[in-house]
Design a protein around this motif. Structure first.
Motif, PDB file in Angstrom:
ATOM      1  N   SER A  63       0.465  -1.503   0.195  1.00 51.35           N
ATOM      2  CA  SER A  63      -0.065   0.179   0.073  1.00 51.35           C
ATOM      3  C   SER A  63       0.691   1.345   0.113  1.00 51.35           C
ATOM      4  CB  SER A  63      -1.327   0.382   1.444  1.00 51.35           C
ATOM      5  OG  SER A  63      -0.198  -0.215   2.125  1.00 51.35           O
ATOM      6  N   ALA A  64       1.969   1.282   0.855  1.00 54.42           N
ATOM      7  CA  ALA A  64       2.788   2.484   0.797  1.00 54.42           C
ATOM      8  C   ALA A  64       3.078   2.829  -0.270  1.00 54.42           C
ATOM      9  CB  ALA A  64       4.210   2.529   1.305  1.00 54.42           C
ATOM     10  N   PRO A  65       3.394   2.276  -1.232  1.00 50.39           N
ATOM     11  CA  PRO A  65       3.245   2.946  -3.289  1.00 50.39           C
ATOM     12  C   PRO A  65       2.557   3.006  -4.024  1.00 50.39           C
ATOM     13  CG  PRO A  65       4.885   0.646  -2.942  1.00 50.39           C
ATOM     14  CD  PRO A  65       4.000   0.346  -2.378  1.00 50.39           C
ATOM     15  N   VAL A  66       1.354   2.936  -3.994  1.00 48.36           N
ATOM     16  CA  VAL A  66      -0.147   2.833  -4.041  1.00 48.36           C
ATOM     17  C   VAL A  66      -0.706   4.103  -3.889  1.00 48.36           C
ATOM     18  CG1 VAL A  66      -2.233   3.082  -3.894  1.00 48.36           C
ATOM     19  CG2 VAL A  66      -0.830   1.069  -4.467  1.00 48.36           C
ATOM     20  N   LEU A  67      -0.150   4.792  -1.766  1.00 50.26           N
ATOM     21  CA  LEU A  67      -0.379   6.100  -1.361  1.00 50.26           C
ATOM     22  C   LEU A  67       0.720   6.917  -1.956  1.00 50.26           C
ATOM     23  CD1 LEU A  67      -0.849   5.219   1.951  1.00 50.26           C
ATOM     24  CD2 LEU A  67      -2.093   5.864   1.174  1.00 50.26           C
ATOM     25  N   TYR A  68       1.809   6.742  -2.630  1.00 48.39           N
ATOM     26  CA  TYR A  68       2.909   7.021  -2.860  1.00 48.39           C
ATOM     27  C   TYR A  68       2.957   7.768  -4.210  1.00 48.39           C
ATOM     28  CZ  TYR A  68       7.771   9.035  -4.181  1.00 48.39           C
ATOM     29  OH  TYR A  68       8.838   9.793  -5.360  1.00 48.39           O
ATOM     30  N   ALA A  69       2.124   7.371  -5.005  1.00 49.50           N
ATOM     31  CA  ALA A  69       1.601   7.510  -6.309  1.00 49.50           C
ATOM     32  C   ALA A  69      -0.002   8.251  -6.554  1.00 49.50           C
ATOM     33  CB  ALA A  69       0.918   6.671  -7.225  1.00 49.50           C
ATOM     34  N   VAL A  70      -0.440   8.109  -5.489  1.00 55.30           N
ATOM     35  CA  VAL A  70      -1.846   9.057  -5.553  1.00 55.30           C
ATOM     36  C   VAL A  70      -1.563  10.772  -4.727  1.00 55.30           C
ATOM     37  CG1 VAL A  70      -3.943   9.496  -4.266  1.00 55.30           C
ATOM     38  CG2 VAL A  70      -3.259   7.377  -5.545  1.00 55.30           C
ATOM     39  N   PRO A  71      -1.153  12.383  -4.799  1.00 49.35           N
ATOM     40  CA  PRO A  71      -0.763  12.932  -5.008  1.00 49.35           C
ATOM     41  C   PRO A  71      -1.526  13.550  -3.550  1.00 49.35           C
ATOM     42  CG  PRO A  71      -1.744  13.022  -7.172  1.00 49.35           C
ATOM     43  CD  PRO A  71      -1.543  11.626  -6.852  1.00 49.35           C
ATOM     44  N   PRO A  72      -2.323  13.622  -3.440  1.00 50.90           N
ATOM     45  CA  PRO A  72      -2.608  13.537  -1.790  1.00 50.90           C
ATOM     46  C   PRO A  72      -2.399  13.278  -1.004  1.00 50.90           C
ATOM     47  CG  PRO A  72      -4.931  13.340  -2.991  1.00 50.90           C
ATOM     48  CD  PRO A  72      -3.876  13.096  -4.192  1.00 50.90           C
ATOM     49  N   THR A  73      -1.636  11.991  -1.093  1.00 52.92           N
ATOM     50  CA  THR A  73      -1.162  11.480   0.194  1.00 52.92           C
ATOM     51  C   THR A  73       0.181  10.590  -0.074  1.00 52.92           C
ATOM     52  OG1 THR A  73      -2.448   8.831  -1.396  1.00 52.92           O
ATOM     53  CG2 THR A  73      -3.480  10.315   0.416  1.00 52.92           C
ATOM     54  N   SER A  74       0.622  11.519  -1.281  1.00 52.48           N
ATOM     55  CA  SER A  74       2.002  11.204  -1.194  1.00 52.48           C
ATOM     56  C   SER A  74       3.390  11.008  -0.399  1.00 52.48           C
ATOM     57  CB  SER A  74       1.917  11.888  -2.680  1.00 52.48           C
ATOM     58  OG  SER A  74       2.771  13.100  -1.876  1.00 52.48           O
ATOM     59  N   ILE A  75       3.223  12.513   0.975  1.00 51.64           N
ATOM     60  CA  ILE A  75       3.739  12.302   1.659  1.00 51.64           C
ATOM     61  C   ILE A  75       3.919  10.775   2.434  1.00 51.64           C
ATOM     62  CG2 ILE A  75       4.742  13.861   3.777  1.00 51.64           C
ATOM     63  CD1 ILE A  75       3.307  16.197   2.076  1.00 51.64           C
ATOM     64  N   LEU A  76       2.340  11.065   3.524  1.00 49.74           N
ATOM     65  CA  LEU A  76       2.133  10.083   3.845  1.00 49.74           C
ATOM     66  C   LEU A  76       2.550   8.339   3.238  1.00 49.74           C
ATOM     67  CD1 LEU A  76       1.138   8.416   6.000  1.00 49.74           C
ATOM     68  CD2 LEU A  76      -1.379   8.307   4.966  1.00 49.74           C
ATOM     69  N   GLY A  77       2.622   8.319   1.830  1.00 48.08           N
ATOM     70  CA  GLY A  77       3.581   6.976   0.851  1.00 48.08           C
ATOM     71  C   GLY A  77       4.379   6.876   1.737  1.00 48.08           C
ATOM     72  N   ALA A  78       5.309   8.534   1.260  1.00 48.68           N
ATOM     73  CA  ALA A  78       6.833   8.412   1.108  1.00 48.68           C
ATOM     74  C   ALA A  78       7.409   8.087   3.287  1.00 48.68           C
ATOM     75  CB  ALA A  78       7.537   9.941   0.992  1.00 48.68           C
ATOM     76  N   ILE A  79       6.391   8.393   3.817  1.00 50.83           N
ATOM     77  CA  ILE A  79       6.923   8.087   4.834  1.00 50.83           C
ATOM     78  C   ILE A  79       7.154   6.988   5.362  1.00 50.83           C
ATOM     79  CG2 ILE A  79       6.935   8.669   7.534  1.00 50.83           C
ATOM     80  CD1 ILE A  79       5.369  11.038   7.200  1.00 50.83           C
ATOM     81  N   LEU A  80       5.669   6.261   4.826  1.00 49.62           N
ATOM     82  CA  LEU A  80       5.037   4.484   4.904  1.00 49.62           C
ATOM     83  C   LEU A  80       6.861   4.074   4.033  1.00 49.62           C
ATOM     84  CD1 LEU A  80       1.649   4.133   5.111  1.00 49.62           C
ATOM     85  CD2 LEU A  80       3.420   4.064   6.489  1.00 49.62           C
ATOM     86  N   LEU A  81       7.099   4.260   3.014  1.00 47.84           N
ATOM     87  CA  LEU A  81       8.608   3.630   2.429  1.00 47.84           C
ATOM     88  C   LEU A  81       9.426   4.146   3.183  1.00 47.84           C
ATOM     89  CD1 LEU A  81       7.663   4.754  -1.278  1.00 47.84           C
ATOM     90  CD2 LEU A  81       8.042   2.605  -0.500  1.00 47.84           C
TER      91      LEU A  81
END
Length: 88
Positions: free
Chosen positions: A19-37
């Motif tokens: 789920s982290a790369p998916v969150l990173y790819a979606v602009p509104p949740t990209s910072i959360l995705g980067a933190i999880l990655l």
């Protein structure tokens, strides 16, 4: 760092790496995705320290990917560029 409860954590957090790369790819949740990655890559680095992997090829590979993740996010997100300006 014996990872005694590794099976429990693996089963509980199984969706996290996917789920982290998916969150990173979606602009509104990209910072959360980067933190999880970043956290996921930090765990990979800790595992490489534990087993004694070579430094530049294995251990720092997670660091290299993390720099690319945050660098890419910095390039595409104005809010992050405003928060961390490289030029004054």
């Amino acid at each position: 760092m014996g990872y005694s409860r590794a099976k429990v954590w693996r089963e509980a957090w199984a969706p996290s790496p996917s789920s982290a790369p998916v969150l990173y790819a979606v602009p509104p949740t990209s910072i959360l995705g980067a933190i999880l990655l970043t956290g996921y890559l930090g765990g990979a680095m800790a595992s490489h320290v534990r087993i004694g992997s070579p430094l530049f090829s294995h251990l720092l590979f997670g660091f290299y990917l993390g720099v690319m993740v945050w660098g890419g996010l910095w390039l595409r997100d104005r809010r992050l560029r405003a928060l961390i300006p490289l030029r004054s």
